[in-house]
Design a protein around this motif. Structure first.
Motif, PDB file in Angstrom:
ATOM      1  N   ASP A 220       1.895  65.937  60.050  1.00  0.00           N
ATOM      2  CA  ASP A 220       2.981  66.537  59.279  1.00  0.00           C
ATOM      3  C   ASP A 220       2.837  68.050  59.245  1.00  0.00           C
ATOM      4  N   GLY A 221       3.922  68.723  59.551  1.00  0.00           N
ATOM      5  CA  GLY A 221       3.929  70.178  59.480  1.00  0.00           C
ATOM      6  C   GLY A 221       3.332  70.883  60.674  1.00  0.00           C
ATOM      7  N   ALA A 222       3.014  70.141  61.738  1.00  0.00           N
ATOM      8  CA  ALA A 222       2.371  70.757  62.902  1.00  0.00           C
ATOM      9  C   ALA A 222       3.217  71.865  63.505  1.00  0.00           C
ATOM     10  N   PHE A 223       4.550  71.698  63.490  1.00  0.00           N
ATOM     11  CA  PHE A 223       5.440  72.700  64.079  1.00  0.00           C
ATOM     12  C   PHE A 223       6.182  73.535  63.022  1.00  0.00           C
ATOM     13  N   ASN A 224       5.938  73.239  61.761  1.00  0.00           N
ATOM     14  CA  ASN A 224       6.679  73.929  60.703  1.00  0.00           C
ATOM     15  C   ASN A 224       6.343  75.406  60.589  1.00  0.00           C
ATOM     16  N   VAL A 225       5.178  75.809  61.097  1.00  0.00           N
ATOM     17  CA  VAL A 225       4.804  77.229  61.032  1.00  0.00           C
ATOM     18  C   VAL A 225       5.533  78.044  62.098  1.00  0.00           C
ATOM     19  N   LEU A 226       6.156  77.352  63.022  1.00  0.00           N
ATOM     20  CA  LEU A 226       6.834  78.038  64.131  1.00  0.00           C
ATOM     21  C   LEU A 226       8.309  78.221  63.771  1.00  0.00           C
ATOM     22  N   TYR A 227       8.577  79.227  62.982  1.00  0.00           N
ATOM     23  CA  TYR A 227       9.940  79.454  62.488  1.00  0.00           C
ATOM     24  C   TYR A 227      10.903  79.859  63.603  1.00  0.00           C
ATOM     25  N   HIS A 228      10.364  80.354  64.720  1.00  0.00           N
ATOM     26  CA  HIS A 228      11.213  80.834  65.810  1.00  0.00           C
ATOM     27  C   HIS A 228      11.285  79.835  66.972  1.00  0.00           C
ATOM     28  N   LEU A 229      10.684  78.660  66.782  1.00  0.00           N
ATOM     29  CA  LEU A 229      10.644  77.671  67.861  1.00  0.00           C
ATOM     30  C   LEU A 229      12.059  77.212  68.221  1.00  0.00           C
ATOM     31  N   ARG A 230      12.403  77.320  69.522  1.00  0.00           N
ATOM     32  CA  ARG A 230      13.724  76.916  69.996  1.00  0.00           C
ATOM     33  C   ARG A 230      13.663  75.764  70.991  1.00  0.00           C
ATOM     34  N   GLU A 231      12.577  75.648  71.738  1.00  0.00           N
ATOM     35  CA  GLU A 231      12.485  74.620  72.780  1.00  0.00           C
ATOM     36  C   GLU A 231      11.133  73.923  72.709  1.00  0.00           C
ATOM     37  N   LEU A 232      11.165  72.587  72.648  1.00  0.00           N
ATOM     38  CA  LEU A 232       9.941  71.790  72.532  1.00  0.00           C
ATOM     39  C   LEU A 232      10.006  70.638  73.524  1.00  0.00           C
ATOM     40  N   ASP A 233       9.008  70.591  74.406  1.00  0.00           N
ATOM     41  CA  ASP A 233       8.936  69.539  75.422  1.00  0.00           C
ATOM     42  C   ASP A 233       7.742  68.642  75.128  1.00  0.00           C
ATOM     43  N   LEU A 234       8.026  67.422  74.697  1.00  0.00           N
ATOM     44  CA  LEU A 234       6.988  66.424  74.408  1.00  0.00           C
ATOM     45  C   LEU A 234       7.105  65.230  75.352  1.00  0.00           C
ATOM     46  N   SER A 235       7.733  65.418  76.489  1.00  0.00           N
ATOM     47  CA  SER A 235       7.981  64.316  77.419  1.00  0.00           C
ATOM     48  C   SER A 235       6.693  63.798  78.046  1.00  0.00           C
ATOM     49  N   LYS A 236       6.740  62.551  78.440  1.00  0.00           N
ATOM     50  CA  LYS A 236       5.644  61.849  79.115  1.00  0.00           C
ATOM     51  C   LYS A 236       4.365  61.879  78.280  1.00  0.00           C
ATOM     52  N   ASN A 237       4.475  61.325  77.082  1.00  0.00           N
ATOM     53  CA  ASN A 237       3.333  61.140  76.201  1.00  0.00           C
ATOM     54  C   ASN A 237       3.328  59.699  75.706  1.00  0.00           C
ATOM     55  N   SER A 238       2.726  59.453  74.538  1.00  0.00           N
ATOM     56  CA  SER A 238       2.625  58.090  74.011  1.00  0.00           C
ATOM     57  C   SER A 238       3.120  58.016  72.574  1.00  0.00           C
ATOM     58  N   ILE A 239       4.091  58.843  72.246  1.00  0.00           N
ATOM     59  CA  ILE A 239       4.646  58.873  70.892  1.00  0.00           C
ATOM     60  C   ILE A 239       5.494  57.622  70.674  1.00  0.00           C
ATOM     61  N   THR A 240       5.289  56.958  69.534  1.00  0.00           N
ATOM     62  CA  THR A 240       5.964  55.681  69.291  1.00  0.00           C
ATOM     63  C   THR A 240       7.129  55.779  68.310  1.00  0.00           C
ATOM     64  N   CYS A 241       7.149  56.815  67.470  1.00  0.00           N
ATOM     65  CA  CYS A 241       8.188  56.849  66.453  1.00  0.00           C
ATOM     66  C   CYS A 241       8.392  58.263  65.929  1.00  0.00           C
ATOM     67  N   ILE A 242       9.656  58.653  65.751  1.00  0.00           N
ATOM     68  CA  ILE A 242      10.016  59.899  65.068  1.00  0.00           C
ATOM     69  C   ILE A 242      10.967  59.495  63.933  1.00  0.00           C
ATOM     70  N   THR A 243      10.458  59.534  62.708  1.00  0.00           N
ATOM     71  CA  THR A 243      11.266  59.081  61.570  1.00  0.00           C
ATOM     72  C   THR A 243      11.613  60.209  60.605  1.00  0.00           C
TER      73      THR A 243
END
Length: 697
Positions: A220-243
């Protein structure tokens, strides 16, 4: 798994020894040129960005390429003031001041594909103009084990650490002092978890790429510090759920090729900036729950396990979104209608959907590209006026469509319609005539019939008018029409009148009967005509009347004679392979000026009947791609001969043999005649003698 106190002490001691050993090894390697022989590298390539004749020592606006030169250290004689230095594909192992010459003016430094295992702390501090640093494809996991920082990267805006075998927790030693970092690539590492302190040292990041890791968890909050984040690529991993997606500032999110079973956004009245969402190649069962107030233009949910298009889930799963639910079913699941007023592209292909309600598209007023191919949809109806009126591309291919209907004044912007691979038998005859911009229509692999023209010719009167036929006349925008594998039996006269097709595919319709004037109306438009594998034994159409025809495929039929050409044709590519043609002499005469490519293999060609044709072919510029398999027969019961081996002597010797046989036959006949005449003369003489004896008596 946590380590005990003694284990941590041993680990720290070992790490200290490893760091000391690596530093000493770096100094030893840095002094190698003075103590041991080394292959001298070829000169680096120096490129001036402003003046190609500039001095190689000035360095102003210059790029230096030293890639692939077997270097262990940077050359000492590099020009001063260079902006870009490429040291990729060498054998650097330790980056220390002795091995990496410090050039404060460098903007771009590439060290990709080396063997770097150690970086001296603070090494890049002096490079105050360094913007792009590429350290990908090295062995920086060895350096990270030592828990040392590479020091401040104050000016670096783009950092590539991909392909370094980095594990969870190792990235902080590279990102700790990277306040200016905008773009970060951690692709193809071994990260399992994204901790909530991973990016605290690089708060300015705008683009983060974590493609091809083993990520199972995002704290939780791993990307919340990145206030300017516009593009995030998490493809080809093992993530099971985004709720609980809550990155309202994000514009591009790629979650393809994971193991996602659900995607849901937290309830919020905030405006989300998300424009592109890629959820393809996952295991999603229900339609994703996107932000209420979104700017979503691109949504890809292809290759999942969608059963339908309604968002479904329990009240606990949906949370506060139940306040706007439309209904709930007996099992307590909620169906939610979402806002897609900005959506331009939607891909739902390769799922398990059987139906799509018309109401699903109500808010998609800007949709231009819709792909629902490779599902199990049996019916698709667009009946409401102005429905999907911005849609340009509709792909319904490879479903189970039996029923399809487009209402009046719907799909008015449609340009491309893909319907191949369905079960269509009957549709409204003028379905396609009501689409004023339709250019490409793919109907292969169905079971449709073509309507005769209104002014039925004698040809069409000989055949029953098929109920449920489809009209292809009077579609002034249509250019490409594919009707292969439709079990077509009749191609009526004037079937395409006032429809200026450039490509017409009628292949794979065994038994197709082509009307004498079937292509009437295509004289000034048709360029490609495909009639392969139709079992056609005779084609009476005058193809030379099609003034712009360039490619004709008549392969795999039963033609024993060619179609007529009443005037010089424009055909450039002609496929006559796998027919029953014996002679082709007429082909080159009719097409000699335009023909460029000719296929003619697998025909029972006669060598001597085509001798002139083969000779002309050898002297012409016509290409025969299948010439290695083109054979002919020059004697009865003889083995076929490749046409390249046919000579005039073969046919002359055959002619001489024929003449000899003819002469022998004539001589034989003359001999028989002489013998017969002699026999008759003798018989007559004997009769006279007999008559004379009788008189004397």
């Amino acid at each position: 798994m946590k380590l005990s106190g003694s284990q941590r002490k041993v680990s720290s001691i070992m790490a200290g020894f490893h760091l000391l050993f690596t530093v000493l090894l770096g100094h030893v390697l840095g002094s190698l040129p003075a103590t041991s022989p080394q292959h001298l590298p070829s000169p680096c390539l120096v490129v001036s960005l402003t003046n190609e004749h500039a001095s190689a020592t000035s360095g102003d606006d210059m790029e230096v390429f030293c890639d692939g030169r077997n270097l262990r250290s940077a050359p000492a004689d590099l020009p001063l003031g260079i902006q870009k230095l490429d040291l990729s594909r060498n054998i650097f192992q330790n980056l220390i001041r002795e091995t990496l010459a410090i050039h404060p003016t460098i903007h771009h430094l590439s060290l990709i594909y080396n063997k770097i295992r150690f970086i001296e702390s603070g090494l890049f501090r002096g490079m105050k103009h360094l913007k792009f640093l590429d350290l990908s494809k090295n062995s920086l996991d060895v350096f990270a084990i030592s828990k040392s920082s590479i020091g401040k990267l104050g000016s670096v805006e783009s950092l590539d650490l991909s392909g370094n075998g980095l594990h969870t927790g190792m990235t902080k030693y590279f990102l700790r002092n990277s306040s200016s970092l905008l773009n970060l690539s951690l692709n193809s590492n071994s990260l399992i978890k994204i901790a909530n302190d991973t990016f605290t040292g690089s708060p300015s990041l705008r683009k983060v790429s974590l493609h091809n890791n083993v990520i199972l968890e995002i704290e939780d909050g791993a990307f919340n510090v990145l206030y300017h984040l516009r593009e995030l690529d998490l493809s080809k991993n093992s993530i099971t759920c985004i709720t609980d997606f809550d990155l309202s500032q994000l514009q591009i999110l790629n979650l393809s090729k994971n193991s996602l079973e659900a995607f849901q956004t937290v309830y919020s009245d905030s405006d989300y900036e998300l424009v592109t969402l890629d959820l393809s190649q996952n295991k999603i069962h229900y339609f994703p729950l996107v932000p209420r107030r979104n700017k979503l233009a691109y949504l890809d949910i292809s290759r999942n396990q969608l059963q339908g298009v309604n968002t479904m889930g329990t009240a606990e799963e949906i949370g506060n979104f139940r306040e706007q639910s439309l209904a709930h079913n007996e099992s307590g699941q909620y169906l939610i209608q979402q806002d897609f007023s900005s959506l331009n592209y939607l891909d739902l292909s390769y799922n398990q959907m059987k139906t799509i309600p018309q109401s699903f598209f109500n808010s998609m007023v800007q949709l231009e590209h819709l792909n629902i191919s490779n599902n199990c949809i049996g019916s698709f109806l667009v009946e409401e006026e102005n429905g999907l009126n911005n849609l340009k591309v509709l792909d319904l291919s490879y479903n189970s469509l039996r029923d399809m209907s487009f209402g009046k004044n719907t799909l008015m912007a449609l340009e491309e319609l893909f319907l191949q691979g369905n079960l269509l038998t009957t549709i409204e005859p003028h379905t396609f005539q009501g689409r004023p911009r339709l250019k490409y229509l793919l109907l292969q692999q169905n079971n449709l019939h073509i309507c005769p023209s209104h002014a039925e010719s004698s040809f069409s009167n000989n055949h029953k008018h098929h109920q449920g036929c489809v009209a292809f006349s009077s579609i002034p925008t249509l250019r490409h029409l594919y009707l292969s594998e439709n079990h077509l039996k009749v191609l009526p006269n004037n079937a395409f009148k006032d429809t200026p097709l450039t490509l017409l595919d009628l292949s794979l319709n065994p038994g197709l009967v082509v009307g004498l004037n079937a292509f009437s109306g295509l004289e000034d438009s048709l360029v490609h005509l495909l009639l392969r594998e139709n079992h056609i034994s005779r084609l009476d159409v005058d193809l030379s009347s099609l003034n712009h025809l360039k490619l004709v495929d008549l392969s795999t039929n039963r033609l024993s004679m060619l179609p007529s050409w009443n005037k010089e044709s424009s055909i450039e590519s002609l496929n006559l392979g796998n027919n029953q043609l014996v002679t082709l002499d007429y082909t080159l005469v009719a097409l000699g000026s335009s023909l460029k490519t000719l296929y003619m293999g697998s025909n029972p060609l006669s060598c001597c009947s085509n001798l002139r044709f083969f000779q002309l072919m050898q002297r012409s510029a016509v290409e025969v791609p299948d010439i290695a398999t083109v054979t002919c027969v020059h004697k009865q019961d003889s083995e076929p001969v490749n046409i390249e081996r046919v000579t005039e002597e073969m046919c002359h010797s055959l002619d001489n043999s024929s003449r000899s046989l003819t002469i022998l036959a004539i001589l034989g006949a003359a001999l028989v005649l002489v013998v017969a005449l002699g026999f008759l003369a003798k018989v007559c003489h004997n009769r006279r003698q007999t008559n004379s004896s009788t008189f004397n008596a």
